[in-house]
Design an enzyme around this catalytic site. Structure first.
Site, short mmCIF file in Angstrom:
data_model
loop_
_atom_site.label_atom_id
_atom_site.label_comp_id
_atom_site.label_asym_id
_atom_site.label_seq_id
_atom_site.Cartn_x
_atom_site.Cartn_y
_atom_site.Cartn_z
N ASP A 202 52.75 -15.47 2.11
CA ASP A 202 51.35 -15.80 1.90
C ASP A 202 50.94 -17.14 2.50
O ASP A 202 49.93 -17.24 3.19
CB ASP A 202 51.05 -15.80 0.40
CG ASP A 202 49.64 -16.23 0.09
OD1 ASP A 202 48.70 -15.57 0.59
OD2 ASP A 202 49.46 -17.23 -0.63
N ASP A 205 54.67 -20.77 0.74
CA ASP A 205 55.62 -20.20 -0.21
C ASP A 205 56.15 -18.88 0.35
O ASP A 205 56.00 -18.60 1.54
CB ASP A 205 54.95 -20.01 -1.57
CG ASP A 205 53.68 -19.14 -1.47
OD1 ASP A 205 53.38 -18.66 -0.35
OD2 ASP A 205 53.00 -18.94 -2.49
N TYR A 355 45.69 -15.36 -7.33
CA TYR A 355 44.57 -14.77 -6.60
C TYR A 355 43.83 -13.81 -7.53
O TYR A 355 43.98 -12.59 -7.42
CB TYR A 355 45.07 -14.04 -5.34
CG TYR A 355 45.57 -14.97 -4.26
CD1 TYR A 355 44.68 -15.69 -3.47
CD2 TYR A 355 46.93 -15.11 -4.02
CE1 TYR A 355 45.13 -16.54 -2.47
CE2 TYR A 355 47.39 -15.95 -3.02
CZ TYR A 355 46.48 -16.67 -2.25
OH TYR A 355 46.93 -17.51 -1.26
N GLU A 561 47.95 -27.49 2.56
CA GLU A 561 48.47 -26.13 2.49
C GLU A 561 48.06 -25.37 3.75
O GLU A 561 47.04 -25.65 4.37
CB GLU A 561 47.89 -25.41 1.26
CG GLU A 561 48.37 -23.98 1.06
CD GLU A 561 49.76 -23.89 0.45
OE1 GLU A 561 50.72 -24.04 1.23
OE2 GLU A 561 49.88 -23.66 -0.76
#
Length: 596
Positions: A202, A205, A355, A561
Site C-alpha cells: 500500500d 508498509d 481506510y 509518507e
C-alpha cells in the site's frame, strides 16, 4: 495530441480532412468531432488513409479493416447509437503503423446529406440504397497552446512507473527494474489455501489493501486510455503494461466465484506497522480478509470491477484472451457488489482502522460506467445513473469517486446536469472557491497527502478540458498544480523522488530505508539520520503544510509518507500534460509565485 479537424459543409461526395500533427515511429493519434444535424439511431463512419494502417484502437466505435488497412469502417456501440441534433460525435483513435508515417486522412459519416462512396475491400455494407454522408462544421476548440513546459513531464511519468514497480509484492519477474527489491510475501494465501501472492504494497508498509489499490489502478488505466500517445511517445507503453498487469492479476486471484468470495486485504495492519524492515524479511503472520454475501463490500467490488473493465479496454488489442478474462471477472464482481450491498470497512474491521469507507454508491457508479464503456450494455448506464449522487465532490480520492462518476456520465450522455456538477467541483477547487491555497499556489485540500489531492484534481481538470468543459482555464490550472509538485514551490524542490537534482531523500518507506542485503534493517533505520540508502525513484511524498513548509524527515509520516494512490492521479495528469506538449497545446501559465 492536438488534432485539427478542418470541416465544412461541402458538396456531395467530399470528405472531412483529419489533419494530424502528432505522430511517432509506429503510430499516430487523432480526434475528430462532428456536429449532428439530423436525428440518428445508428451510424457508420469511414476513415480512409492514403497509406496502410496496421491496426486501429478506438473505444467509441467498432472498427473493421478494409482495403489492406487504407480504410476502416466504424460503426456505433450500443451506448452511442443515438445521436441528436446539436450533439457532437467525437471519434478518438490511435493508429498503429509500420514506420513513422503521416498519412492523409479523411472521415465520412453516413446518414445526413449527400452520398457516400462504396466501401473498398472486404467489408460489406449490406443491400439497399446508398446512404448519404455528413461533412459538418464543428465549433473550434479553445486554443490553449503557446506555453513552454517548465519541466519534463514525460520523464516524470516514466519515473512514476518505477515507483509502482518498487511496490510489487510476490515473486518478481526477471526484468524487475528495482535492484534492491526481491521476492516477498510468497506465502500470502486465503482461508482455503488460495494463492493471494502479488499486488502492490500500500505505502511505506506491507499491507495489501484492495480499496486504495483498485482506486489507484483505475485512475492509472483511465489516464492511459485517455492519452495513449503520451506513453507511446515516451516509449513507456510496455513499461505501463508490465506495471498495471501486476494488480490486475492479483484481483483475478482475489475473486472466488464458486463461493462468492472476494478477498480485500492481506496482512494485519497493526502487526505490519510494528515491523520496520524489508518486505523480503517479513516473518509475521499475514492473514487474509474477505468479503462474502454475509460480509459485503460494494465499494471494493465496484472499484475492482472498474479496474478490470478498464483493463479490458487497455488489453483487448494486446492480449484478447487475457482481456476477455478481465471483462468476465469484472462483470461477476460487479454483480456481487450489486447483489449484496454494503460498506467493506464495516465487514472488515481491520481495514476500518486504516481506510474506513464513507459509502459505496460512488464506486459502484464507477464500476458500472467502466462496464458500460467496455460492453455498451445500457443496463450498466442505468445502474450508474441510479448510483449517481448529485453533490459537489470533496476531492477525487481513494474514498471519493463522485466526481469520477459525474464526469464519466457526462462524457457518455452529454447531459448538462452532469456538466454542472463537474463545473461545481471546480468552483470549489479553483482560486476563489472553498479550497485553501498555500502562499506559493498549491490547492491544499488536506494535510494527509496534499500533493496527492492537488494532482488528482489536476487529472480531473485535464479530463474535463478534453470533454470541452472550460478547456483553457482547467488546463492552465492543471499545469500550475503539477508544476508546484515538480519545483514551483517554496524550496524549489521536486516532491517526486529522483526527479531533478533536489528532492526528498528520506521518505517514510521501510524497504527504501534499508541498506543492501545482507546488512540488517530494523527500527533503528526509521530513526537514522541522513538519506535513505535506496532511492525510491518516482514516488511523490505527502507534501507541504498549508503554509508551504516542509521537512525531509523519515519519521514524519504525515508529510513524507508515500502511497500507491498518491502517485495515481499525478501519473495520469503527467500523461495528459505530455500529450499537450507533443501536440503543441500546452497552455501558457504565469511565472510561478515561488521557485526556491
Amino acid at each position: 495530441m492536438n488534432v485539427l479537424l478542418v470541416a465544412a459543409i461541402l458538396a456531395v461526395g467530399s470528405a472531412v480532412d483529419v489533419k494530424l500533427n502528432n505522430h511517432w515511429n509506429g503510430g499516430f493519434q487523432a480526434k475528430a468531432c462532428i456536429g449532428i444535424t439530423k436525428e440518428l439511431h445508428s451510424w457508420t463512419a469511414h476513415l480512409r488513409f492514403d497509406q496502410a494502417v496496421d491496426s486501429l484502437d478506438i473505444w467509441t466505435a467498432d472498427a473493421k479493416k478494409a482495403d489492406g488497412g487504407k480504410e476502416y469502417v466504424l460503426t456505433n456501440k450500443a451506448w452511442n447509437a443515438d445521436e441528436h441534433v446539436g450533439d457532437q460525435l467525437c471519434l478518438d483513435f490511435v493508429a498503429h503503423t509500420t514506420g513513422d508515417i503521416t498519412p492523409t486522412t479523411t472521415l465520412e459519416i453516413e446518414g445526413m446529406a449527400g452520398g457516400v462512396a462504396p466501401t473498398s475491400g472486404s467489408v460489406t455494407q449490406g443491400t439497399g440504397p446508398t446512404k448519404p454522408h455528413l461533412v459538418a462544421t464543428i465549433p473550434p476548440i479553445p486554443h490553449t497552446g503557446g506555453g513552454t513546459a517548465r519541466y519534463d513531464y514525460g520523464e516524470s511519468l516514466a519515473k512514476s512507473i518505477l515507483f509502482y514497480d518498487a511496490q510489487r509484492s510476490g515473486k518478481l519477474p526477471a526484468n524487475n527494474p528495482i535492484p534492491w527489491r526481491g521476492d516477498s510475501a510468497l506465502g500470502d494465501k486465503g482461508d482455503n489455501g488460495e494463492d493471494l501472492t502479488g499486488g502492490w504494497y500500500d505505502a511505506g508498509d506491507h499491507v495489501k489493501f484492495s480499496l486504495p489499490m483498485s482506486s489507484t489502478s483505475t485512475v492509472l488505466l483511465w489516464g492511459y486510455l485517455q492519452w495513449k500517445d503520451a506513453y507511446a511517445t515516451m516509449k513507456q507503453t510496455d513499461m505501463f503494461f508490465d506495471m498495471i498487469k501486476w494488480p490486475l492479476d492479483y484481483y483475478l486471484k482475489c475473486w472466488i466465484p464458486a463461493t462468492e468470495t472476494l478477498y480485500a486485504q492481506v496482512g494485519e495492519g497493526n502487526d505490519d506497522h510494528h515491523f520496520w524492515g524489508r518486505a523480503e524479511d517479513m516473518k509475521m503472520a499475514r492473514p487474509a480478509y474477505k468479503l462474502t454475501p454475509s460480509k459485503p463490500g460494494s465499494d471494493v467490488a465496484g472499484e475492482i470491477a472498474a479496474s478490470l473493465a478498464a483493463g479490458y479496454l487497455a488489453f483487448k488489442e494486446r492480449d484478447a484472451k487475457y482481456a476477455a478474462t478481465l471483462l468476465s471477472t469484472s462483470k461477476e464482481i460487479y454483480a456481487f457488489g450489486k447483489k449484496y450491498p454494503g460498506i467493506y470497512s464495516q465487514s472488515i474491521s481491520d481495514a476500518g482502522q486504516f481506510y474506513s469507507s464513507s459509502g459505496y454508491k460512488d464506486e459502484m457508479c464507477e464500476g458500472a460506467m467502466w462496464l458500460y464503456r467496455a460492453t455498451g450494455d445500457k443496463s450498466y448506464l442505468a445502474d450508474a445513473k441510479g448510483y449517481h449522487e448529485n453533490a459537489w465532490a470533496w476531492a477525487l480520492g481513494w474514498d471519493d469517486k463522485k466526481i469520477a462518476c459525474q464526469l464519466l456520465l457526462y462524457e457518455a450522455t452529454r447531459d448538462t446536469a452532469y456538466k454542472a456538477e463537474v463545473e461545481g467541483f471546480f468552483k470549489g477547487w479553483l482560486p476563489g472557491g472553498s479550497i485553501t491555497y498555500t502562499p506559493c499556489g498549491q490547492a491544499w485540500r488536506d494535510k494527509w497527502g496534499s500533493n496527492r489531492y492537488a494532482a488528482d484534481a489536476a487529472f480531473v481538470a485535464l479530463l474535463a478540458a478534453d470533454a470541452g468543459i472550460d478547456t483553457a482555464t482547467y488546463r492552465k490550472w492543471a499545469v500550475e498544480q503539477i508544476n508546484y509538485i515538480l519545483g514551483d514551490n517554496k524550496y524549489g524542490i521536486s516532491y517526486q523522488i529522483g526527479f531533478g537534482s533536489k528532492y526528498p531523500r528520506s521518505p517514510h518507506h521501510r524497504s527504501a530505508s534499508c541498506p543492501d542485503r545482507p546488512a540488517p534493517c530494523t527500527e533503528a533505520n526509521l530513526h537514522a539520520s541522513g538519506p535513505s540508502p535506496q532511492v525510491l525513484v518516482g514516488a511523490i511524498v505527502g507534501g507541504p503544510s498549508n503554509d508551504d513548509s516542509y521537512k525531509d524527515n523519515r519519521e514524519d509520516y504525515v508529510h513524507n509518507e508515500v502511497a500507491c494512490d498518491y502517485n495515481s492521479g499525478f501519473q495520469s495528469a503527467l500523461a495528459g500534460l505530455t500529450h499537450l506538449v507533443h501536440a503543441n497545446a500546452l497552455p501558457a501559465v504565469p511565472a510561478p509565485k515561488c521557485h526556491g
